[in-house]
Every structure is written in C-alpha cells, then in structure tokens.
Design an enzyme around this catalytic site. Sequence first.
Site, PDB file in Angstrom:
ATOM      1  N   GLN A  53      39.103  28.456  36.929  1.00  0.00           N
ATOM      2  CA  GLN A  53      39.377  28.045  35.550  1.00  0.00           C
ATOM      3  C   GLN A  53      38.118  27.984  34.702  1.00  0.00           C
ATOM      4  OE1 GLN A  53      41.438  24.292  35.971  1.00  0.00           O
ATOM      5  NE2 GLN A  53      43.256  25.245  36.864  1.00  0.00           N
ATOM      6  N   HIS A  87      39.490  22.448  36.596  1.00  0.00           N
ATOM      7  CA  HIS A  87      39.570  21.283  35.710  1.00  0.00           C
ATOM      8  C   HIS A  87      38.269  21.028  34.951  1.00  0.00           C
ATOM      9  CE1 HIS A  87      43.208  19.405  38.027  1.00  0.00           C
ATOM     10  NE2 HIS A  87      43.353  20.704  37.787  1.00  0.00           N
ATOM     11  N   GLU A 107      50.877  15.114  29.524  1.00  0.00           N
ATOM     12  CA  GLU A 107      50.934  14.018  28.565  1.00  0.00           C
ATOM     13  C   GLU A 107      50.449  14.391  27.174  1.00  0.00           C
ATOM     14  OE1 GLU A 107      50.001  10.451  31.834  1.00  0.00           O
ATOM     15  OE2 GLU A 107      48.606  10.823  30.185  1.00  0.00           O
ATOM     16  N   TYR A 135      43.271   5.515  30.431  1.00  0.00           N
ATOM     17  CA  TYR A 135      44.542   6.227  30.372  1.00  0.00           C
ATOM     18  C   TYR A 135      45.150   6.505  31.744  1.00  0.00           C
ATOM     19  CZ  TYR A 135      44.053   6.051  25.471  1.00  0.00           C
ATOM     20  OH  TYR A 135      43.957   5.534  24.193  1.00  0.00           O
ATOM     21  N   TYR A 193      50.876  18.348  44.115  1.00  0.00           N
ATOM     22  CA  TYR A 193      51.423  19.673  44.412  1.00  0.00           C
ATOM     23  C   TYR A 193      52.077  19.709  45.783  1.00  0.00           C
ATOM     24  CZ  TYR A 193      48.746  21.039  40.331  1.00  0.00           C
ATOM     25  OH  TYR A 193      48.244  21.134  39.048  1.00  0.00           O
TER      26      TYR A 193
END
Length: 378
Positions: A93, A157, A249, A259, A270
């Site tokens: 990513q 991430h 979210e 949070y 997963y």
Amino acid sequence: MRRSSVGWVLGAGIFVAALAAQPADAQQRYPSSAGELAVETVASGLEHPWGLAFLPDGRMLVTERPGRIRIVGKDGRLSPAISGVPSVVARGQGGLLGLALDPAFAQNRLVYFSFSDARSGGNGTSVARGRLNEQGTALTEISVIFRQMPAVASNMHFGSRLVFDRTGALFVTVGDRYSQRDQAQNPANHIGKMIRIRPDGNVPADNPKKPGWAPEIWSIGHRNIQGAALHPQTGQLWTAEHAARGGDEINTPKAGLNYGWPVISYGIDYSGAKIGEGTAKPGLEQPLFYWDPSIAPSGATFYTGTAWPGWKNSLFVGALAGSMLVRFSIESEKVAGEERLLTHIGERIRDVVQGPDGLLYLLSDEANGKVLRVRPAR
C-alpha cells in the site's frame, strides 16, 4: 450513529434492485436522487493514481503510487513526471500518496505530499513540501516536514491524507501499520494517530497538551484514515477510516480524544476473530457512522458547487472495495442519510475532489488509472 449494511435502502429512496435493473447501455449514466449522472473520462494512463489537487489555472496535479507527480491538462493530456520527487517505497500500500496545495499556493507555489520512505528498521509515512516551478516541470527546495516514528517493517496502512485547516495548520493521517495496531493506543508515538503540524513541521500552539502525548498528535486510536475533508461551514475535520472486516468509520476527530482502535471496533479480524473488547467502552469515542460489511472508504470532499443544489454541503467518499461513490447528507454534526452512487462503475475510487467548475472529479486506483468527471446527464 448510523449503520450501513448490504441491502439497505439508500437515503434518497433508490433501491439496490432498481440499480441492478438499469439497461446495459446505461454504463456511463447512473441514477441518483438529483437526477441522472454522467461519468466521462478526462484522462487515462495513470499508474495507480492516489491524490488529486486543482491548480489555480484549472489543470490538475496527480500523484501516482510508484513515485510520480504529473500535471493533467484541461485537454486530458499527461505531462512527463515532475522532477524533484524523493524516492519512495512503492510496495504493497506504500508509495507516493496524499497531496495538498498550500492555501497560499498562488503566491508561494508550495506543494505538500505524503509518501512511504525507507528507514533504519523498516519504513514509514513522511510528508514533504516543495516549490513547483513556473513551468510546472520540477519541484525545488524539497524539505521533509514530518516523519512517522517509529519505523516499521510493513507495507501496509500508511494513511496519508493531507488537509489544511482554517488556521493554516496541516492535518496528516497516518495508519497503524497493520502489525502494530496495539500502538494506536500509545500516545507517545505516531502509530495510528491523527497528526497536526505547522506547514514548516513545527507544532501548533493549540495542539492538545496531554501528559505522555507527543506534541504533534491531535487524536489517537485510529486504524487507517484514507479520507479527510473540512466541513465548509464549521471547519470541522471529517474522516473516513478503514477497519478490518466490517466497521469502516466516519469520524470527526477532536483534539485530545481517543477513537478506540483496537480496543473497540464494529468489525472483526480477517481471520474471523474478535477484535478488542467489543463495540463500546467509557472514555472511547463512537463513530458517527459505520459500514458493515466494509467498503474500504478512501478520498473525501464536501460539495459546495451549484451543479446539484440539493447536495450542498454533502460529504462524498470514494470506495475501493465497494467500487462506488457514497454521498452523506449532514445535519449539524450527524450523518442524516447515505446514498450509494455509481455502484456499477467497476472502478476502485481512490480520491474525490470538487473541481473549479463545481463538478466532481474521481481517481480510479488501477494499473491504467483514470481521472473521471461526474456531471449532471444532459
């Protein structure tokens, strides 16, 4: 708090079954609560484009994940890669990611971009800025203004949206790096946090001043925020955050708040295993909205144009796994309704930006990625 699930009736009263019944020749025309939408390709040939920003003259800057920034002309032609971009770790990513122009770009020509870079011990999200020359061919005076610490040996991430607030401070989203999710609860580091810095990398005086918190941290307990935008009326930051299986979210991160990730979540791992302690715990914030199953939300923008008057101040979010565009109607600081648009487009929507013409522009995250323009169908 609102929840979205498969088969849910869209906020505008359009049913999933009705969308599926559209004729085959409607692939570039899509129903919506504001009338039919037309989607046209402005540019193609971009390799996994990630971030888009409009220049004052109406051309676009676009980042490509392998490490290029290009200008897209009004005729859709792609410039050669702009020189001066630092080397990136383009694996998984990672790569060249978020993009923002300085609020005073017309005067200073400063461009900000986030990227994954190699470090001792792994890699991490960094933010740099540089000055775009008048010819639009090179970035000069490059300086790195933020490095996520610690480095992690992971290709997952990175977060990486960049948003200037009304004070001129810069919000930077950084992920939990997947393998380090428990560190999202450690306020002393940058793993799974919302960062807020000055344009030169210094810390704003009004950041939270909490014991044990690194001074550049705005909020904690985030997994992987890939959509972020300021509300045009309130100036509040709204975010779209990836969860695991279920539990993506919508949040409005506030200074000094937690949070919850990974202590609380509306998703599961997963593997099917439970995550954390459940869906709520005192002292941890609840999302304004969550999706189950996940859609993998990405870029976000608030609509302020005139092409769709009824959508004024709606929040638009692109979806990767969901391959669609989602519109939220907002009342005060609450989600009043969700409308799923372009559900048959067949493209991973990485970013969504309002253009100077008041239309919506999308990036498709593909090997042959595109800039798409959404307009009312004639």
